[in-house]
Each structure stands twice: as structure tokens, then as C-alpha cells.
Write a protein that holds these residues in place. Sequence first.
Motif, PDB file in Angstrom:
ATOM      1  N   THR A  19      86.653  33.212   5.657  1.00  0.00           N
ATOM      2  CA  THR A  19      87.249  33.292   4.296  1.00  0.00           C
ATOM      3  C   THR A  19      88.343  32.237   4.172  1.00  0.00           C
ATOM      4  O   THR A  19      88.959  31.860   5.172  1.00  0.00           O
ATOM      5  N   CYS A  20      88.544  31.802   2.964  1.00  0.00           N
ATOM      6  CA  CYS A  20      89.605  30.805   2.678  1.00  0.00           C
ATOM      7  C   CYS A  20      90.850  31.496   2.138  1.00  0.00           C
ATOM      8  O   CYS A  20      90.798  32.619   1.615  1.00  0.00           O
ATOM      9  N   SER A  21      91.977  30.817   2.155  1.00  0.00           N
ATOM     10  CA  SER A  21      93.247  31.354   1.640  1.00  0.00           C
ATOM     11  C   SER A  21      93.127  31.642   0.145  1.00  0.00           C
ATOM     12  O   SER A  21      92.463  30.914  -0.607  1.00  0.00           O
ATOM     13  N   SER A  22      93.788  32.707  -0.310  1.00  0.00           N
ATOM     14  CA  SER A  22      93.720  33.087  -1.737  1.00  0.00           C
ATOM     15  C   SER A  22      94.877  32.505  -2.578  1.00  0.00           C
ATOM     16  O   SER A  22      94.957  32.755  -3.767  1.00  0.00           O
ATOM     17  N   THR A  23      95.754  31.766  -1.992  1.00  0.00           N
ATOM     18  CA  THR A  23      96.917  31.218  -2.734  1.00  0.00           C
ATOM     19  C   THR A  23      96.926  29.702  -2.658  1.00  0.00           C
ATOM     20  O   THR A  23      96.427  29.109  -1.693  1.00  0.00           O
ATOM     21  N   ILE A  24      97.498  29.146  -3.700  1.00  0.00           N
ATOM     22  CA  ILE A  24      97.750  27.705  -3.726  1.00  0.00           C
ATOM     23  C   ILE A  24      99.182  27.487  -4.194  1.00  0.00           C
ATOM     24  O   ILE A  24      99.783  28.354  -4.860  1.00  0.00           O
ATOM     25  N   THR A  25      99.751  26.342  -3.878  1.00  0.00           N
ATOM     26  CA  THR A  25     101.129  26.015  -4.283  1.00  0.00           C
ATOM     27  C   THR A  25     101.167  25.622  -5.762  1.00  0.00           C
ATOM     28  O   THR A  25     100.316  24.844  -6.228  1.00  0.00           O
ATOM     29  N   ASN A  26     102.145  26.222  -6.508  1.00  0.00           N
ATOM     30  CA  ASN A  26     102.364  25.894  -7.933  1.00  0.00           C
ATOM     31  C   ASN A  26     101.148  26.202  -8.796  1.00  0.00           C
ATOM     32  O   ASN A  26     100.778  25.451  -9.693  1.00  0.00           O
ATOM     33  N   GLY A  27     100.469  27.318  -8.500  1.00  0.00           N
ATOM     34  CA  GLY A  27      99.329  27.715  -9.316  1.00  0.00           C
ATOM     35  C   GLY A  27      98.629  28.916  -8.719  1.00  0.00           C
ATOM     36  O   GLY A  27      99.147  29.585  -7.815  1.00  0.00           O
ATOM     37  N   ASN A  28      97.453  29.236  -9.219  1.00  0.00           N
ATOM     38  CA  ASN A  28      96.654  30.342  -8.672  1.00  0.00           C
ATOM     39  C   ASN A  28      95.179  30.039  -8.871  1.00  0.00           C
ATOM     40  O   ASN A  28      94.805  29.116  -9.607  1.00  0.00           O
ATOM     41  N   LEU A  29      94.344  30.851  -8.141  1.00  0.00           N
ATOM     42  CA  LEU A  29      92.888  30.672  -8.183  1.00  0.00           C
ATOM     43  C   LEU A  29      92.248  31.866  -8.876  1.00  0.00           C
ATOM     44  O   LEU A  29      92.713  33.000  -8.729  1.00  0.00           O
ATOM     45  N   GLN A  30      91.203  31.622  -9.617  1.00  0.00           N
ATOM     46  CA  GLN A  30      90.545  32.687 -10.362  1.00  0.00           C
ATOM     47  C   GLN A  30      89.029  32.541 -10.245  1.00  0.00           C
ATOM     48  O   GLN A  30      88.498  31.443 -10.056  1.00  0.00           O
ATOM     49  N   GLY A  31      88.360  33.741 -10.341  1.00  0.00           N
ATOM     50  CA  GLY A  31      86.893  33.749 -10.463  1.00  0.00           C
ATOM     51  C   GLY A  31      86.141  33.512  -9.172  1.00  0.00           C
ATOM     52  O   GLY A  31      85.060  32.896  -9.225  1.00  0.00           O
ATOM     53  N   CYS A  32      86.642  34.006  -7.999  1.00  0.00           N
ATOM     54  CA  CYS A  32      85.901  33.791  -6.758  1.00  0.00           C
ATOM     55  C   CYS A  32      86.283  34.863  -5.732  1.00  0.00           C
ATOM     56  O   CYS A  32      87.248  35.606  -5.929  1.00  0.00           O
ATOM     57  N   THR A  33      85.500  34.940  -4.604  1.00  0.00           N
ATOM     58  CA  THR A  33      85.718  35.939  -3.538  1.00  0.00           C
ATOM     59  C   THR A  33      86.474  35.379  -2.365  1.00  0.00           C
ATOM     60  O   THR A  33      86.819  36.106  -1.438  1.00  0.00           O
ATOM     61  N   PHE A  34      86.733  34.066  -2.357  1.00  0.00           N
ATOM     62  CA  PHE A  34      87.454  33.365  -1.294  1.00  0.00           C
ATOM     63  C   PHE A  34      86.661  33.271   0.014  1.00  0.00           C
ATOM     64  O   PHE A  34      87.186  32.871   1.052  1.00  0.00           O
ATOM     65  N   LYS A  35      85.355  33.727  -0.052  1.00  0.00           N
ATOM     66  CA  LYS A  35      84.531  33.654   1.154  1.00  0.00           C
ATOM     67  C   LYS A  35      83.918  32.269   1.283  1.00  0.00           C
ATOM     68  O   LYS A  35      83.839  31.512   0.325  1.00  0.00           O
ATOM     69  N   ALA A  36      83.468  31.958   2.486  1.00  0.00           N
ATOM     70  CA  ALA A  36      82.840  30.669   2.723  1.00  0.00           C
ATOM     71  C   ALA A  36      81.709  30.459   1.739  1.00  0.00           C
ATOM     72  O   ALA A  36      80.892  31.366   1.495  1.00  0.00           O
ATOM     73  N   GLY A  37      81.678  29.295   1.131  1.00  0.00           N
ATOM     74  CA  GLY A  37      80.673  28.949   0.122  1.00  0.00           C
ATOM     75  C   GLY A  37      81.076  29.268  -1.307  1.00  0.00           C
ATOM     76  O   GLY A  37      80.402  28.851  -2.249  1.00  0.00           O
ATOM     77  N   ALA A  38      82.199  30.019  -1.489  1.00  0.00           N
ATOM     78  CA  ALA A  38      82.641  30.370  -2.852  1.00  0.00           C
ATOM     79  C   ALA A  38      83.348  29.188  -3.522  1.00  0.00           C
ATOM     80  O   ALA A  38      83.913  28.317  -2.862  1.00  0.00           O
TER      81      ALA A  38
END
Length: 1538
Positions: free
Chosen positions: A1193-1212
Motif C-alpha cells: 500500500t502507498c501513503s495516504s497523505t501528501i504535503t500541502n494537499g490531500n488525495l481522493q478517490g482511491c484505496t492507496f493499494k498497489a495499482g490504485a
Amino acid sequence: MANVSDKLAVLACPLGIVYMILAFAAAQQPSQASTPAPVLDTKGIAVSLFPYPYPGHVELFEGVDPDELTGSTSSTQHPFLQENILITSLVPDPAGNRFFYIDVYTNSIYRWDNVTTTLNDKTVSTINQTYKLYEGLSRAICKLDYDYVSGNIYWSDPLLHWIAVLPVDSDSTDGMKLLLTDDVDYVAAMALDTNSKQLFWVSSAYEDGKMERSNLYGEERQVIISSSIGFVDDMTLDMTDELLYWVDSHRMTVESAKYDGTERRVIRRLVGTEFTSIAVIGSSICLVNFDNYEMQCMFKASGDRYVYHSFYPSNPYAVGFFNPGVQITTLEDKCVNTACDHICINTKTQPKCLCKDGYTLEPNGKTCTLVNKLFESAVTLTNSTHICMIQLSSLSSSATNKPLRCEVTNATMNTRHIQAHVAKNLLYYTANGKDPASVNKTQLLRFDLRSQQHWVVVTDMEDPDDIAFDWVGEKMFSCHSKVNLVKVWDVVSGLSSIVYSDKYVAKVSELAIDPHRDNIFWIADTIDGLGIYVGTFSGATPVRLVSSGSLIKPTGLSFEYLDDSVCYIDSGRFYGVTVNGTQSGHRISVGDATKSLIYKNYAIWNSGKSTLKMSIYTLDTSVYTTTTTMGTINAMTLYSKEAQTAFLDPCKIGNGGCDDICLRQGQSVTCMCDFGRTLSANNRSCSAVPLTTNFMLMTDLLHDRIVQVSMDGTKVISLPINNLMTPAMARYGHHDDMLYWSEIGSKSIRRGSLDGTKNEKIMSVGGESYPDRFAIDFTINQIYFTVSHSKEFNRGYIAVMKPKRDKIESKILIPNLNFPGGIAIDPGKGYIYFNNHGSEVYIARADSDGGNIKTIVNFTRSGGTPLGMAIDYQNGVLYWADAYTDQDKIEYINLQTGTRSVLRTDMTSDAVDVVLSGIYLYYVGYNRHRIIKVNIQTKQLEDFMTDQPELGACDSTDIVPTANTQPNNTQCGSNNGMCSHYCFARPSGKKKCGCPDGLYLDQATQLTCTTAPPKCPTQIPNGDLNPGCSALSGTSCGYSCKSDKYMKNPDVNILTCTSSMFWDSPTDTLCIEKVCDTNMQDGSLVNCQGKSGESCTWTCPGTLVKKPLIEAVVCLSSGMWSTPLAELCVQKATCSSTITNGNLQGCTFKAGASCSVICSPNYTADVDKIHCLPDGVWDQNVQTLCKKITEATCSSTITNGNLQGCTFKAGASCSVICSPNYTADVDKIHCLPDGVWDQNVQTLCKKITEATCSSTITNGNLQGCTFKAGASCSVICSPNYTADVDKIHCLPDGVWDQNVQTLCKKITVKKCTGAIPNGSLEGCTLAADRSCRVRCTSGYVPSVDFIHCLPDGVWDKDLKNVCEVAKVVTPEKQTAAVESSVTGLTAAVAIVVTLLVIVIALGVTFYFCRRRVFAADKQAVQGRYRASPNVYFNASDSRGEVPAQGFSNPTVQASNGEAMPNTNPLKMDQINLSDDPTKENMRIEGHYDIIKEGTPVAGAGGPHEVVNPLYSTVRPQEEVKFQNAEDVPEKPGYHRFN
């Protein structure tokens, strides 16, 4: 002009006590002044002075003739009871030992008796010697004269349009007789000759003015001068030589003529000077200059001035001579034995009796009988039951309660309207009938003022809303809002007919009529909205003059015949509109008034129920109040012959059919022609046939003429060009036979034919600028012209244009001049010559395109005022006219050698222009009334032209043809040099093309003009200009370099596009190739140059080995190697043999070895092998090399923003949402199989940045901005520094548009020299714009009290003439003066000591300590009236409160709630605001209300460093600060009195 100041208020108490003590003492001393002298037995000069800073008074120079007067002649002051007295006319009567004078403050005429007693006995005050002869003058400057034989005074009243006479020894102040009331518009000057029994006056309306004469009872009128009369302020007579003398402020002249108007002569023209009074005796003329605080005297014959006498700081106004030896007449007074009832006048044959107004002369020629019991000229008023009259002349008196006469008392019921028929002594009024049958009907009644009888004219007038009487056709008009009608009634038969009905007169409420043009005016609310309409007696389709958008609740409709204006009241203001619908400018405050009348120049309206008010209808402050005892005033009308003329002035109808001047006698018309034009056989038309060759040209800017003069000087023709507006310069087009001229009034340059049939505008400028001088390149019809600014320095310029019919365009060649005064061109050599005035005065030469400016004559130190110029093309000599301070001359300079010489000196000529032809030079000057011809070779005058006194200020001259032929422009002569617009010949011989402002020269052809502006090159080798760079001339831009191989030149960060369309740095030096360092400490590079992108190998020495895994190093674009050279050679080493969760196989673990990775069960590695680096470290982390097998799985946070619409798993894949002010280069990121994002989430969202500019500047700071790109910042310079701009702007690339290092420049102050011959200077620093007091050594006296250091460091006076040799006084006179002083002082001291204990002094102190507030206005009049020095004052402002602490004069509220003007200016010499004692003294005296350190206030400059503002429209606690007097806001109707 100043009013009573606060300092005067402080001095009023002690002055008042001294005046009363002296007056009382005189009454208690029977041995002194007991018997007044029978005649005024001394000679001298009397001058009246306005009340600042001392009470108003008369200053007498006793025992001297005018030719004995010097600048230091002593005088005595004689105050009057009214400390605010404003004497505007002063006439001596030596035989009667008295003076007569007019006081504008009280609007009255006074007699000052026992003058000798006052002069000889200093204990006798002038206060007790005055007697009021008449009250009720208008606000204008009335003029006074005295008939010494008959004992009558005559005066003119400009605003009431009459000349009147009154016996001086009359017991009644209402004994006057109006001599002249017809066609005497604005008589500001008048004089009479007792010997020849003639009366002279001038009706001044600028160009329509005329000078007339009559006998002393107003008959046998004759116009003696009708042309070239401007505004005559005063006139006087030389009865011995029978000559008239007058001053004309519009023409700026002192003039004379014989009694019949012939032999007219301009004695002196003084440019920029206005005189208020003139007196003549012997060989001298003395004149008063109000604004300059001085009296000047000159010789009648030459006009040479021989003395200036300063009254500073008081303003003089009127001057009069008294000399018993000259002025006491020996003529017999035949009136002594003639029993006239009222007025007796000596005529050339026998005495003639006149009756005062309201009376008629009986057939016996002596007895006067009352015409009616009311007044002859009055406002007629009615309430419900009474009809009364108030005399018109009494309305302008200072008394609130005026005489009221009522003859119809309790005779009517519900009287609502009233009209008059003056010619038949009738009044018409409406009232309810008294019998039961008519008690509810509105009747029209007639009342005969002579028989005192009433008649019913109409039994039922149907309840009209308003009525208006046609005294010409004897018809009464009425309006009826209930039935929407306007009707007309026959006042003989009582029959009526409808004039208008229905839609045109819906809700009609008020009427006014013009019986001479058969016009009716009314207020109605029709389907088109509320409006004021005009129709005709015949009922023609009406026209709406004022629409509903301009009206709220109009009322008080009346018609004004002087300007043909319809006047009305709306929302508390009085308005006027002409019959063609244009606003006439009558706007005064009238509060809640509902009724109005117009009498000559006055508006009369009701205020409240029982009060009348009157004011000049163009002002808002000169208001007179009359309180009646009638109760509610229902209606009012004028009862005046002047208001009901039997016929319309024929000169008002199409100028009487005359082309130029229309003169009338009764209903007949006489046409005359203006100067330089001839009356045709039809006695109506005026013609002027222009000369086609062999003539000279002159412009007359005061009379709007362009004049031709024949070459023999005998014929003068005023060219028939219509609507000229102050023509300044005229030149003949030798290339096209057209006339070219500039107009200051229309701010344009025009051309046309000599006969006036063609006339077109070819150039105009806007704002406060105007074109003045010009020169024509005849080869290509290219005109070079100067433009000056009427108010500001550094706004002048020189420009070029070509006449085009379809458009007006020009190009500025030389900007930022002060006042360019002359221009000449040499097209053959490609030069322009021009001069400039201001802080520096010089003549300069420039290339014809405006470049390469070079000063060739500098006048800054030597002094000079160069104006018109001309080039002698054959001999290479430049001539010019110099009008420098009475030292006028014609000068020239050899353009090859630079030798400068004087051709002719003509002092006081005010020389302004020159022209050349052959060996002759011709010039004109403001103070010369002809063209003057000079032989250049002999420098002698040649006979050419006689004086033409009708000429005004001659501003330019030209000659046709001329022997001084202009050289051809050979560079541009062929097809305009192929230039599309302007072609400039150049000294180099290579012409240059130019374009009008707004167009640009095509860079490729250098011939044509385009709308695209030229640019600097936009391509940079190996780089690019920053986005948004226009590359236009003057712009600054940043740049960047392409690829990684090049970097920006560290010495050049910003590029500036120069006027030559090249960048200020060569573009091939901007982006330079990058280079890496090839010096390797441990090892060496193999065949490597270190260029950007170059790949290189290396060798290592001794025990060192090459760093594993690196085959080569690359020189990066940053100038750095891909691997630092110091890390390329390393020592040999061994690595660890173990790893976590696995083991290594198949290696020696030495540096450079490779080992296979074997992971434990359920663990896996990303690589099969790891390598031992030279430093003994594995190239992988052996602790985490073997990882437990899990779902990534990949990290669910990013600096100065956010991620939407995914499971954070490999290939997402996830959508990137950045925080505000941040942005990302991609919309989505992807989770790789190893649980790592395909983008760096730490730097994914980048901050949005924008360029900013520096926040600091040298010698100052910036305020009011963010410093971001596009922002503008206010520039605040440090003390003693200044900037040329108020704001600077941040460009898109973060660079200011101005150089912030040099933006604030140090202010340098020039100084004048401090040495004067025979004297010294005191009280100043010698700095520019400062004044110094003059002190002279023994034996010398100052000709002026102060001299002023001009901004250019030059004194405003010639220092050689500042201290003059003192006049020697004989010992006998000195002894007599001392004895007289001692005697007077002893007597005065004795009296004062004796009377100081008298209790009455306390009461006197209270009286004189009152604060006397006086408001003064200067009428800003147009058309008939002038602005200065005809002054209007406010006598109704009787505020007496003590000023608030720290305020010079508190603003108070008028009855209508509006602020009254503060008119107490304070003037101080050289106030040092850093001097605390000075400020404290000013605060105590109540003068420190708005004077603050570092804040100049109104009027600062010259010898007056600070003054209070002339008025304030705010309450006292509010401070108002102004930079100069012009900035003081003029509230409508409030006028500065400068």
C-alpha cells in the motif's frame, strides 16, 4: 484684497478710545477749532485706504504738488467713525473746505466738513465732521463728482444703471434726481466740467463700451468715442485744456482725448496692471494700484513714471488732488437768485430747475408738485387688505426697516395678485368683491395712483393662479390650474379669450411675459412632466425651456430684460435660463422664497411672511434685508419706468441691423464701424477690402483683430475675419497665399483667406494650455509651434504639425519648457531657434527634429525677456525683441561668431515681435500703438506709421512680400523627402522622417508611420525574454537562457530598451555556455574539457581505486559534475558478510565483489545481488534487504494537499487536491506495486508564487502598496529631497519602473546677492522666494520697502535704484515741523490726562471693542462686468461675537443654515514657524488656527509667508489646509477678495 483682520479687532479698543477722547476734547476746547477756515487753504493729495491692517481712512499729503511727491513723502492719517469704511470715490471741494466721498461699506455718500480744522488742529477728529448725504447705492463701485458752481453732487451707479444728482446742502437724503436711466449700462466712470457745463461718462461692457457726454441736466447726449473702449474704471478732466483722462483696465491703458473725442492718445500701457482711480493736475497724472498697494505718478506728456509711493500693507483705492489756487472757481452761481423748489443747475445760458424723483416740474419752471403719494420707483406689495410700496433705492441701504407707504388700506378683501402700468400711474390687483353677490368671486380691479380711485375691470376673473400685465398692448394674462387654461383679458372691455388650454398648460401655476417679443412663460406639469415653457401671445406651439429632470418644485417665475432670461426659484436656489434654453448663471440662495422680481442687476424675493431680501443676482452673499409691517406678503411687482420700457432697445434686435457698433437715441439707430473698417452707403454694413500684396500684419489680442497696414503706413485695415478669440500671432503663407494665426482664446491655430471667406482650424490643444508662437517651413508646409500652460511651469513645449483637412495631429519635439516665448526656423540648415522663460531664461538652438539642444544666449544673470525672433538668413544673424522691465530693446547675435549687440533701445515699449525685410527691421510692442521701422545699417528710425490709439496690445507683426526670403528645405523638398508625415532637415545633410504622437516610424523603411510601436529585438541567442516583455522603447525586461548548457550573464540581470531601439547590453553576451572545473585532486580526468554535457573518464593513482559502479562523470548544466571529483578515487575495503532475514553466497566480501542474496522463507528481496563498494559498504541496506512478503500500500497523505478517490493499494490511482495557493503539475498519481507513489508526494503541491519588487528606496520610503507585480506605491522623499513622480509601479518581472537609487533628488536652493549700493538688507536669508527689508545709508531713502529674491536667485528690483538720494528739507521747514509736533503733542497729552478719568470712557470702550465682521466679495462678472477692481461688499453680516479661543473668526450660520464666509485674512512678513514666541503671540491674538509647521497655507509666497485662509466653509474646530490661494475652494457665490 483684504478685509478687517483679527489684528484690527485687537486694536479696535484703544483706537476707539483715542478717537472718542480726541473728539470730546475738541468739543471742550473753545479756543481751538471754534471757527472753521472758510476755504481749504492748503494744497495736497488725498488717498483713501481700505481697512487692513488699520481702520479705513484717508491719507493726506499736505502742502505738496504731485510733481513734488517722492516715495518717502510723509502723510497724515484721518480715520472715520466707521472703522470698516471703504472709500471708493473721493472728491475735494477747496472752496467749501470739505471732501465728498462714497463708502461702499454703508452704500452711502458722505460730506466731510471742516477739513482745514481737522488738519490744523490734531485734537479735532474727522469722526465728528462727516454727514451722510445719501444711502442706497448698489454694491458696485459707484463714482462721484461735484459741481462747484451749482453745489450739486453727481454719481453713477453701475448695477442700478443710472446717473443721479443731489444738492449737497439738502436737508433730506431722499432729494436725488435720476438724470440718466436709459442706455447707461454699467457706468463705472464719470466726470463733469463745471466751466463748460458738460457731463462725461463711459458705459463699459468691454468691446461694446462707449464714451458719451451731455449737459449737466442729462440732455443733448452725444457719443464721442465708440470704438476700442474696454473697461474704464475711472476718468477725470483737465478743465483748463479741456481734455479727458481715463484708465482702462481691459486695455491696460492710461488715455486722453479732447472733449469731443478727437485727438485720442494712449499715454501709457502698463501690461498686467489695473488702476482703480486717476487724478490730474498741472503736468502730472497720479494713479492708484490697489493690488500692488501703491500710487504711481507720471507726466501727462510722456507717460514716464517719476514716483512710486507704497502704502503697504494697506490697499489704496481712490486719489484726489486739492489746490485752492487751481480748483476754486470764479464763475457766478446764478442759482443763488433762482427760487428752485428742489434742484438748481447752472447751464451755459441760465439756471435750470429740476425736481427730485416722485415730483413733476410745473410750467413756471421752478415749482415741484408731487406726482403721487407713493414712490416713483418702488416694489409694490400686497397682503390681503393693503397695497404698499417700498422705494427701490432704499432696498440697498443698511437699515433693516425701510420707509413703507401704503395708500390702499383696508379697501380690499383677499388681495392675491398685483401688477402695475407705470406709464399711466395704475395698479391692477385681484380681490374678492365686498357685496354679497361678488364676495366669492375674484375681481380684477384698477387703482389710479393720482386720483386715488378704484374701478372694477373684470367682475369674475375665474380664480386665477397668477396674472401678468402686458403694458405695451394693455392686456392682462392669467393662468388657471383647475381648468388648465391660460387666458388674456382686455383691461378696457373686460373681455377674455383663451390663449392655451389642455395638455400644454396642465396644472399651470405661474406666469411671466415679455411684451416686446409677445412671449409668455409658465410653469406646468404636463404629460411630458414638470417643466417651464415658453409660448406666444398668439398661441403658437410652445417650447419647453427647462425639463422635469432639472426641476423639483419651481416657483417665483419672472422675466429679466437685461439678459433676456427667465428666472425662477427651485429648492431654495434662484436660477435663470435664457429664452433659447441655456442656463444664464443666476444661482443664489433664497431659502424658502416663493416670489421673485428682477430689477436691473438685482434679484428681490420674499423671505418668510413679511420680509424682503435683495441681492446681486450673480452673487450669494451681498444680501440686503427689509422687514415690513404688512404681515404676510401675498404678491409683489415692480413699479418702475425702467422696468416697463415702452419699446425694446433696437440694438438688442439683431444689433439694430448694424454690422459692428449700434448706437441708439430713443428708438432710432446709428451704425458705426469698428477700427479699420468703413461704413457702406446703406449706413448699416461695414466693409474692409484686404490688400493682396505690399502690406504688413499685426495682431491685436485685446480687441480680437488682425490688422493690415499698407507699406507706406497710411492705410490701416481690420481684416473681415469673424469670431477671432484673442489672436496672438499671424503669419502670411508665402507658399499658399493663406493667412495663418494662433488664438489663445480658442486654444487653436487656424488658417483662412484674407477676406475671411475661408476659415478653418488646423490645430488645437486642450486643458489650460494654449498655442502661442509658430513658424512655417514654406517648402513643405510644416508648422513648428510653441505651447504654454496658463498656470504651471514646466508644462510648455515645442511641437510640429502639418495642416490636414481630415484630422488634427502633431508631434512634440521639445517637452518640459516653462514658457517658450518665440520661435524661428532655418529649413536650409535644419535648425530651430527658440527662447524659454522661467527659472532660467535663454535662447537655444536645436536640430529641426528637436535633438541636440544648445543654449546660445543665457539671460539668467544679465536679465532679459526675449520674445519674438527673426533670422537674417543671408547674413546669419538672429534678432529678437526684449521686453525686460522697462529696459526694452531689440538685440541680435551673429550666429557664426556669437557676437551679441543691441540694435535699438526703446524703454517702456514692451517690445514683443520683430520681422525683417532687406535692410529694415520692423517691430511692435504692447506700449506702442504702431509698427516701428528701423534701418539695420544705421540703427536709426525711419518714418513709417503714426500712432493708432484704437489699437490694443499688438502682439505680432509680419511683412508681405519680404526680401528676407526663407531658404528652401532641399533635403525634404522633393515629395516631402519620401516621408509619410514629417520630414526634418538636419545639419548633417541627412533628413529624418517623423510621426505624429501615437504613430511610430516603421523600423524597416524609416519613412512611413504605423500604429505598431517600434521594439528592441525580441530574439536573444540561446535565451528568451521573460513573458510579458513588450520590448518597447523605455521598457525594462528580464530574460532566461535555453537548455542546460547556458547560464545568464552574472553582470546583466535586467535589459532596458533604449530610444534607438537597441537593448542597453549586447544580446550575444547574455547567455553564456556553462563550464565544469577539470582540476581533480586525487586522480585525473582523461581528455576532458569540462563543457556542459561532456562525459569524462578518470584514473586513480597508487593504492586508490575508482569508485565502484561509476563508469564516467558528466558535466551538468549547473556547472557541477554528476559525481564530485573528490569521490571518484577511494581506498580498497571489505563489506559485512551477514544480512537480516537471509544470507549471502558466492563472494569474497572485498571491495568490488558481488554477492548473491538468499532470503529466509516468507521473505523476499528486490535484487538478486548486492555489491561491496570501495569504502566497504554494501550498495543496499542489508537490514531491510529481505522484506516480509505482504500486499503493498502507498501513503495516504501528501504535503500541502490531500488525495481522493482511491484505496492507496498497489495499482490504485488517486486524484490530487492541493491546498489553497498551491498547485500540482498532474491531476492523478499511481501507487506502484512496491507501495511507492509514482510522484514525490513531498513536492507534488507547489506554492503559487509571484514576483515582488524591493520595498526600499534611497533617501525616502514607499507607502500604500504590497510591492507585488502590478502594484503602485506612493513615493515619500526624506526632508530636503524631492521626486519627479508621485508614484512608481512594480513591473511583472519584479523590477520598479523607476530607478529607486536616484528617485529622490536633493533640493538645492538658490540665493541672491546681499549687497546693495548705498544701503543694506535686513530680515532675510537671501534665499530664493524670500523678501528682504531695505535699509538705506544716511542721505538715501528706499524707493521700495521690500525686495524679493526670485526662484532663479535674481532680485525682482534693480539694486542700483533701490536706495535713492534723499530730498533735502530746508531748516525752516524742519523747525516748523518740530514746533508743530511739540505743540500738538503737548496739547494731546494734556487732553488725554484730563479726560482719562471720565466715566464715559467705559461706555466708549465697550462700543469699540465689538468685533466688527465684514465680508467682502469680488464680483466675477462676465459680459457687461469685470472681475477687478469693482468690488462688492456684504454689509448685512453683523456678527458681533468674540472669536473662539485660537480661531481668527469663527464660522457662523446664516439664517438659511448655510455657513457664512470667514473673511479675516492675516498677512505676516517672514513668519518663522519654528519660532515658538512667534507662534505663541499669534495664538494669543487668535491667528494660529490653521498655521502648522511644514504646512503652507493659503496665499503663502512673496513677502507674505503665511496667511489665514480667505474664508472657511467649515466649523471652527475643523482644520482646513491649503497649499496656495488658488486651492481655497470657492463655494458657489462666495468669491475671494484678493
